[in-house]
Design a protein around this motif. Structure first.
Motif, short mmCIF file in Angstrom:
data_model
loop_
_atom_site.label_atom_id
_atom_site.label_comp_id
_atom_site.label_asym_id
_atom_site.label_seq_id
_atom_site.Cartn_x
_atom_site.Cartn_y
_atom_site.Cartn_z
N PHE A 111 0.76 12.69 2.86
CA PHE A 111 -0.42 11.86 2.65
C PHE A 111 -1.36 12.03 3.83
CE2 PHE A 111 2.77 9.90 0.04
CZ PHE A 111 2.08 9.49 -1.11
N ALA A 112 -2.66 12.03 3.56
CA ALA A 112 -3.66 12.09 4.62
C ALA A 112 -3.76 10.73 5.29
CB ALA A 112 -5.01 12.52 4.04
N ALA A 113 -4.55 10.69 6.37
CA ALA A 113 -4.69 9.44 7.12
C ALA A 113 -5.34 8.34 6.28
CB ALA A 113 -5.51 9.69 8.39
N ASP A 114 -6.18 8.74 5.32
CA ASP A 114 -6.82 7.73 4.47
C ASP A 114 -6.00 7.40 3.24
OD1 ASP A 114 -7.01 10.08 3.15
OD2 ASP A 114 -9.18 10.10 2.91
N GLY A 115 -4.77 7.91 3.14
CA GLY A 115 -3.89 7.59 2.03
C GLY A 115 -3.93 8.56 0.88
N ARG A 116 -4.75 9.61 0.94
CA ARG A 116 -4.82 10.58 -0.16
C ARG A 116 -3.54 11.43 -0.19
NH1 ARG A 116 -7.77 14.43 0.64
NH2 ARG A 116 -8.35 14.05 2.83
N LEU A 117 -3.07 11.72 -1.40
CA LEU A 117 -1.90 12.58 -1.59
C LEU A 117 -2.34 14.04 -1.45
CD1 LEU A 117 1.09 12.84 -2.33
CD2 LEU A 117 0.39 12.93 -4.74
N ALA A 124 4.47 13.53 -8.92
CA ALA A 124 3.25 13.22 -8.17
C ALA A 124 2.65 11.89 -8.61
CB ALA A 124 2.22 14.36 -8.34
N ASP A 125 2.73 11.59 -9.90
CA ASP A 125 2.18 10.32 -10.38
C ASP A 125 2.93 9.15 -9.78
OD1 ASP A 125 0.43 8.80 -12.27
OD2 ASP A 125 2.39 8.22 -13.08
N ARG A 126 4.24 9.28 -9.63
CA ARG A 126 5.02 8.21 -9.00
C ARG A 126 4.63 8.04 -7.53
NH1 ARG A 126 11.42 8.55 -9.37
NH2 ARG A 126 10.99 7.72 -11.44
N TRP A 127 4.38 9.16 -6.84
CA TRP A 127 3.95 9.06 -5.44
C TRP A 127 2.62 8.33 -5.34
CZ3 TRP A 127 6.88 9.35 -1.46
CH2 TRP A 127 8.00 10.18 -1.47
N ARG A 128 1.72 8.58 -6.29
CA ARG A 128 0.44 7.85 -6.25
C ARG A 128 0.65 6.36 -6.47
NH1 ARG A 128 -0.88 12.51 -9.33
NH2 ARG A 128 -2.20 13.97 -8.16
N LEU A 150 10.41 -0.58 -1.11
CA LEU A 150 9.39 -1.11 -2.02
C LEU A 150 9.91 -1.01 -3.45
CD1 LEU A 150 7.77 1.52 -3.47
CD2 LEU A 150 7.01 1.79 -1.13
N ALA A 151 9.18 -1.65 -4.35
CA ALA A 151 9.53 -1.63 -5.78
C ALA A 151 8.26 -1.37 -6.57
CB ALA A 151 10.16 -2.95 -6.19
N LEU A 152 8.40 -0.54 -7.59
CA LEU A 152 7.29 -0.26 -8.49
C LEU A 152 7.40 -1.15 -9.72
CD1 LEU A 152 7.13 3.63 -8.29
CD2 LEU A 152 5.82 1.95 -6.99
N PRO A 153 6.28 -1.57 -10.29
CA PRO A 153 6.35 -2.47 -11.46
C PRO A 153 7.10 -1.86 -12.64
CG PRO A 153 4.13 -2.44 -10.50
CD PRO A 153 4.91 -1.35 -9.82
N ASP A 154 6.98 -0.55 -12.82
CA ASP A 154 7.62 0.09 -13.97
C ASP A 154 8.97 0.72 -13.64
OD1 ASP A 154 6.54 1.93 -12.31
OD2 ASP A 154 5.82 3.28 -13.89
N ASP A 155 9.47 0.49 -12.43
CA ASP A 155 10.76 1.06 -12.02
C ASP A 155 11.63 -0.07 -11.49
OD1 ASP A 155 12.90 2.50 -11.18
OD2 ASP A 155 11.76 3.96 -10.02
N PRO A 156 12.66 -0.49 -12.24
CA PRO A 156 13.47 -1.64 -11.78
C PRO A 156 14.27 -1.34 -10.52
CG PRO A 156 14.48 -0.59 -13.69
CD PRO A 156 13.15 0.06 -13.52
N ALA A 157 14.55 -0.07 -10.24
CA ALA A 157 15.35 0.26 -9.07
C ALA A 157 14.47 0.28 -7.83
CB ALA A 157 16.02 1.62 -9.26
N PRO A 158 14.90 -0.36 -6.73
CA PRO A 158 14.11 -0.30 -5.49
C PRO A 158 14.06 1.12 -4.94
CG PRO A 158 16.25 -1.28 -5.09
CD PRO A 158 16.13 -1.12 -6.58
N ILE A 159 13.03 1.40 -4.17
CA ILE A 159 12.79 2.74 -3.60
C ILE A 159 12.74 2.62 -2.09
CG2 ILE A 159 11.13 4.64 -3.44
CD1 ILE A 159 10.26 3.98 -6.28
N LEU A 160 13.43 3.54 -1.42
CA LEU A 160 13.41 3.59 0.04
C LEU A 160 12.57 4.79 0.46
CD1 LEU A 160 14.40 2.64 2.83
CD2 LEU A 160 16.34 4.20 2.56
N LEU A 161 11.55 4.54 1.27
CA LEU A 161 10.70 5.60 1.81
C LEU A 161 11.11 5.85 3.26
CD1 LEU A 161 7.15 4.66 0.46
CD2 LEU A 161 8.78 6.31 -0.46
#
Length: 575
Positions: A111-117, A124-128, A150-161
């Motif tokens: 990701f760039a400094a301004d948050g762009r992928l 890639a859609d999940r990363w966005r 974090l957790a995504l609304p459409d993904d019940p499993a938590p995600i570790l970044l």
């Protein structure tokens, strides 16, 4: 008793000495036998209960540490890849690091400094969507390395970044599901037949993973203690049976790992059957005594031997639990389980040792390069500066004020040269390469400048040269022990001893400082912040030596014993 003086039992004469022997000897001995047998069964159950609890506690601690190591390994990989991105285009760098995708089930993204992928491996859609869910984390350039849950609304499993900042701004992210990572670790720790319920939770009580088909809302015993950094065991009633709940923290993220197991499952139905045996054995004293001897030989003694083997396993002796202890089938099955676990730990330890050996070798090589650059460039420049100061002093002999300034500059340059040479010797002990270990340790003792500290060195036996990697490891261990005595122990006297015998070399470092509380096993060094002790222990294992550290209010004594017939067990270290 009837008028003839006999008990009303047909065919048996109970009179005189027979009755007295029965009342004064047989009945008390039978009662004693009954008490001993029932007591031994109770003690056996308590020992089995405690042993299962201790086994599960160590299993939870081992699994938590394995999970920590997996997280740290992935964090190191992300940080290393972030450094590679400084000289490469993001897409090309990610393609070159495709081998890391096996460790990140959600892939990698830049990701760039301004948050762009900028580039991504994976969805890639999940990363966005992740960037929308955690914009601050994926645009941060302040932390050296970051774990974000974090957790995504459409993904019940938590995600570790797992994040690492980029030099030019922006961030490199690797994504994993905590449950996927935990399942991989637990599958390596427990056999499929083990009836162990595993729970991985984040504060305050967020369930990240469980191996149960359905997860119900419940109170998790030991959760708060694990979140507070403790590891231990609780015995609780769950669904009508007593269960062992072992808990341990997962330090980098403040998570908690809980293992739940019904301890009665360790015992077979035969153990339950033996509880009724004393009622049959009471009138048969000889058989009862034999059963008591059998219990002591086949249960208590094997359990004691297994306990000693488990204690040795905690200190790295993976072969201790391989020795047969005999005993009943339950104990043999428990030993086989411990042996299976020890083999997995040994393989994981060997892999970690090879990894640490490679890291240590790289560290020593970098120290050597830095020392060479300081010696060849910086130090020579300072010496040239000192010579020019002397020439300027000769030319300005008539100017007293200029001479004072030049004298001050000359003294400052000489002090800087001395300090730089001391730093170079610490990075690359030249005396170790040229004169050997004894001379290097003597110089190490003589370089201490604290006025209230006395460091002495002594040697016993005829000195002999050892392989370079062995001498370097011994020197670094002594150097770390001396630094601990100087910086942490507030010692006034330190002795460094080197003894050469026919079959071994013995290194001793002893101080009169305030000491510290020794952890129960090397596995707890890192958890309690003793990274210096962990480094010394790892260096000792790399060269096949045995390290013994004893500490108390009167001081600390470190002793390393290196058999001369044992070759180094892992990749060598370069000076």
């Amino acid at each position: 008793m009837n008028r003839r003086g006999t008990l009303p039992l047909p065919g048996v004469r109970w009179r005189g000495l027979t009755l007295q022997m029965f009342l004064r000897v047989v009945l008390p001995l039978a009662a004693l036998l009954l008490g001993v047998v029932f007591g031994s069964l109770w003690l056996h159950q308590q020992a089995m209960r405690s042993l299962v609890g201790e086994r599960d506690r160590r299993a939870a601690h081992t699994a938590a540490q394995a999970l920590e190591e997996q997280l740290q390994r992935r964090a190191t990989a992300v940080h290393t890849l972030a450094l590679a991105l400084e000289d490469s285009e993001p897409r090309r760098a990610l393609d070159a690091a495709a081998f890391l995708e096996a460790d990140f089930d959600l892939g990698l993204a830049v990701f760039a400094a301004d948050g762009r992928l900028l580039a991504a491996h994976g969805d890639a859609d999940r990363w966005r969507r992740m960037q929308v869910a955690a914009p601050q984390a994926l645009a941060s350039t302040q932390a050296e390395e970051t774990f974000a849950l974090l957790a995504l609304p459409d993904d019940p499993a938590p995600i570790l970044l797992i994040l690492a900042p980029l030099a030019e701004g922006g961030v490199l992210a690797g994504g994993v599901h905590p449950g996927w990572l935990a399942q991989r670790v637990l599958d390596e720790t427990f056999a499929p037949a083990d009836q162990v319920r595993a729970y991985l939770l984040a504060p305050p009580d967020r369930l990240l993973y469980t191996n149960q088909e359905t997860a119900t809302s419940r109170i998790y015993p030991g959760l708060q203690a694990a979140l507070d950094g403790e590891n231990g065991v609780r015995y609780v009633d769950v669904e009508g049976s007593e269960r062992v709940v072992a808990f341990s923290p997962v330090a980098p993220l403040g998570w908690a790992l809980l293992l739940e197991e019904p301890w009665e499952q360790v015992a077979s139905p035969w153990l339950q059957t033996t509880q009724a045996a004393p009622l049959v054995l009471v009138p048969l004293l000889l058989l009862a005594l034999w059963a008591l001897w059998f219990g002591a030989r086949q249960i208590i003694l094997p359990l004691q031997q297994l306990e000693s083997s488990a204690a040795a396993l905690a200190w790295g002796d993976h072969q201790a639990v391989q020795q047969p202890v005999g005993g009943i089938e339950e104990i043999q099955r428990l030993q086989r389980t411990l042996a299976h676990m020890a083999q997995k730990i040994a393989r994981a330890r060997q892999s970690l040792r090879s990894y640490i050996g490679a890291i240590t070798a790289g560290q020593e090589e970098e120290r050597r390069r830095l020392a060479r650059e300081l010696h060849d460039d910086t130090l020579q420049s300072l010496i040239a500066l000192q010579q020019r100061v002397q020439l300027a002093r000769f030319k300005l002999a008539a100017d007293a004020q200029a001479l004072d300034l030049l004298d001050e500059l000359h003294a400052l340059t000489a002090s800087t040269i001395a300090d730089l040479r001391r730093v170079v010797r610490a990075l690359r002990p030249i005396y170790l390469e040229d004169l050997g270990l004894s001379a290097a340790l003597e110089m190490l003792a003589g370089e201490q400048t604290r006025p209230d500290l006395t460091v002495t060195f002594y040697q016993r036996g005829e000195a002999k040269r050892l392989p370079p990697e062995v001498e370097l490891a011994l020197y670094r261990i002594a150097q770390e022990a001396l630094n601990n005595a100087v910086q942490h122990a507030n010692a006034s006297q330190v002795q460094i001893g080197l003894q050469f015998a026919v079959d071994e070399v013995r290194l001793t470092v002893q101080d009169d400082g305030r000491g510290f509380a020794m952890p129960e096993s090397p596995a707890e060094f890192a958890a309690e912040g003793h990274f210096g002790l962990l480094g010394m222990h790892e260096r000792a294992e790399l060269i096949g030596a045995r390290l013994d550290i004893r500490s108390g209010p009167q001081g600390t004594r470190l002793q390393l014993r290196l058999p001369l017939t044992a070759p180094p067990a892992t990749p060598s270290l370069t000076t």
